[in-house]
Design an enzyme around this catalytic site. Sequence first.
Site, PDB file in Angstrom:
ATOM      1  NE  ARG A 367     -16.461 -50.782 -18.509  1.00 13.93           N
ATOM      2  CZ  ARG A 367     -17.455 -50.226 -19.212  1.00 13.93           C
ATOM      3  NH1 ARG A 367     -17.401 -48.944 -19.546  1.00 13.93           N
ATOM      4  NH2 ARG A 367     -18.513 -50.925 -19.554  1.00 13.93           N
ATOM      5  CD  GLU A 396     -17.738 -46.458 -13.291  1.00 14.91           C
ATOM      6  OE1 GLU A 396     -18.857 -46.935 -13.531  1.00 14.91           O
ATOM      7  OE2 GLU A 396     -16.974 -46.072 -14.163  1.00 14.91           O
ATOM      8  CG  HIS A 415     -20.275 -45.420 -16.532  1.00 14.13           C
ATOM      9  ND1 HIS A 415     -19.639 -46.547 -16.112  1.00 14.13           N
ATOM     10  CD2 HIS A 415     -20.484 -45.609 -17.865  1.00 14.13           C
ATOM     11  CE1 HIS A 415     -19.470 -47.388 -17.123  1.00 14.13           C
ATOM     12  NE2 HIS A 415     -19.987 -46.830 -18.202  1.00 14.13           N
TER      13      HIS A 415
END
Length: 679
Positions: A367, A396, A415
């Site tokens: 993360r 994000e 991601h």
Amino acid sequence: MVPKSLLSCVSNSLFFHNPESRFPSSSFNVPVFAWFCFALFEFDHEHANAWTNFKSWDSWNGNSNKPYLSHSLIFNSSQFLHNLMATATSRTLRFPSPSLSLSSRLPLSSAFSVSLRPHRGAARPLVVLVSAGLNAKPTVLVAEKLGDAGLKLLKEFANVDCSYNLSTEELCTKISLCDALIVRSGTKVSREVFESSGGRLKVVGRAGVGIDNVDLAAATEHGCLVVNAPTANTVAAAEHGIALLAAMARNVAQADASVKAGKWQRNKYVGVSLVGKTLAVLGFGKVGSEVARRAKGLGMNVIAHDPYAPADRARAIGVELVSFDEAISSADFISLHMPLTAATSKILNDETFAKMKSGVRIVNVARGGVIDEDALVRALDSGIVAQAALDVFTEEPPPKDSKLILHELVTATPHLGASTTEAQEGVAIEIAEAVVGALRGELAATAVNAPMVPSEVLSELKPFVDLAEKLGRLAVQLVAGGSGVKTVKVTYATARAPDDLDTRLLRAMITKGLIEPISSVFVNLVNADFSAKQRGIRITEERILLDASPENPLEFIQVQIANVESRFASAISDSGEIKVEGRVKDGIPHLTKVGSFDVDVSLEGSIILCRQVDQPGMIGKVGSVLGEENVNVSFMSVGRIAPRKHAVMAIGVDEQPCKESLKKIGDIPAVEELVFLKL
Ligand SMILES: NC(=O)c1ccc[n+]([C@@H]2O[C@H](COP(=O)([O-])OP(=O)(O)OC[C@H]3O[C@@H](n4cnc5c(N)ncnc54)[C@H](O)[C@@H]3O)[C@@H](O)[C@H]2O)c1
Ligand SMILES: O=C(O)[C@H](O)COP(=O)(O)O
């Protein structure tokens, strides 16, 4: 059932399901709406557990600057509709005379939802949504893309609404119509979402591992189960970690961009080798250990730091577990694989970068928040960190002008760790099964905010779970005024060793029984402890270890409430608490003790407890009063101290007797007190 034609006619005329719709206020047909409300009211008037939030109605004043009203209301009772009409009337909306009625009932298993959506600056709502569930299928909102196999499973069981890229406001509006929500990492499931659900949302499924985008505390407070899909993307994430590690070491991304730009820079993109280098894996869980295994295969020396990982698991794959400082100070490469928690937030920061070997390389597929991103930019600029390969970011998508993303020493992916075809199908199936199971009322193996109770334990405890809830219900109804319960003691008599009897489920059900009759709160395994704590109810548990066969999990359960007055003095035990005790007989819960009196009644229907002077003919007298009112007696049991002394009679009834009948029983000369208890 309300005829579908009626609903569609009404909805066609004034109820709009399209949140994008904007209608002139004149199209809000108040009389028809009122008539419809009244019709619903007529059908639902027995259901008293209204959930109302009249704050929302204040938005009618037009103070909201939002294009749509932020609030949705969900209700399952006539009380709400009653209030709705009263409120609307008080706000000068006129209703026709309530003379219309329909001859059938709405299905009460489904909820109704009303959303008010005032237009920007409008003085009153332009669109009112009323939807009545006409079938018992739950609704699952899939808010991010999910694999087909998972969608197929969901559709076999539920109405599935796939709506992607919802704004927070849209999600909050939609959620009041949904029983379950499925998200990936891109949707923030905040407290506001749970509040907007009005209690309907029962499960949030996180189609992946990390649940840092779900407000777990709020979910728990709202009794909403959160489940995740913890295993299906492990290999994908590990492979992406290794891909980033190798790509970073050999400048693959930068070299590719350079070649595509027409350049041929063989000297600029000389890389470093992996073999023989030390990789520190921070977080030696599922992904971390798979990364370690693969890195060993590449000839790397792998060490790991994880305060909770068992050393033998690490040893089995040739990895040494070390302290955090040792890991970061001896590594040539660091790969992050821990969850984002308060403890891991910005665990890599200026101070910890300063402890690293100069020229260390960092991979993050965990993360973004575990790294202080500004500190990483500084460490890259100063040369402490030679390169970083990042799949995850604090924000994000990251801002377009992010110094970190634009840094030439950084390789970035959006991601993608879990994004393989295989992982997404696996995750979709894993989460769909968990959500469907949870909606069916099964205890999910991947529950994040509830104790996991294995199914075999659950089936063994099932009758005791029923008993526990009913004892809680009885005990609280014996309290004068029903409130003031603060100290509850639960005693389990069992021949099982403590680690062989999980009482969390029983405690939760007793809590449910104690709280639900005196509040509008829905209590379940998820929010039981929270609900008790919030009400200042302290529940202590005690075990009486019996010298018997441990085959039966429990002999009896006793619930005692201290420091309260009782509506039924005989329920007070010699030690001064309200006491009820129950056992399971032939799979059916029985009440076996009230105060100091032994009784024996199965806990089905409702119960009249009555203390009398023990004498012949009492059963007949009470039975005939109930018979006159056509109340069916399912059983009777008399517990007495001694012949012709005080006795407590427990009478099971299938129907609720009227007040007059209860008074007639109370007026029988030998009867000293009585109480009617609903189960
Ligand atoms: N990039 C992606 O697409 C992607 C894919 C899958 C997983 N993830 C993320 O990777 C992480 C790991 O996933 P997982 O499935 O291996 O989870 P996991 O729960 O199996 O492993 C996490 C490990 O971190 C350890 N840990 C907790 N606190 C720690 C600390 N302070 N220091 C060191 N270790 C600590 C835990 O003990 C556990 O062993 C999660 O953050 C997850 O969200 C990202
Ligand atoms: O925690 C996870 O499972 C990963 O970060 C994957 O997230 P995603 O489902 O948004 O790809």
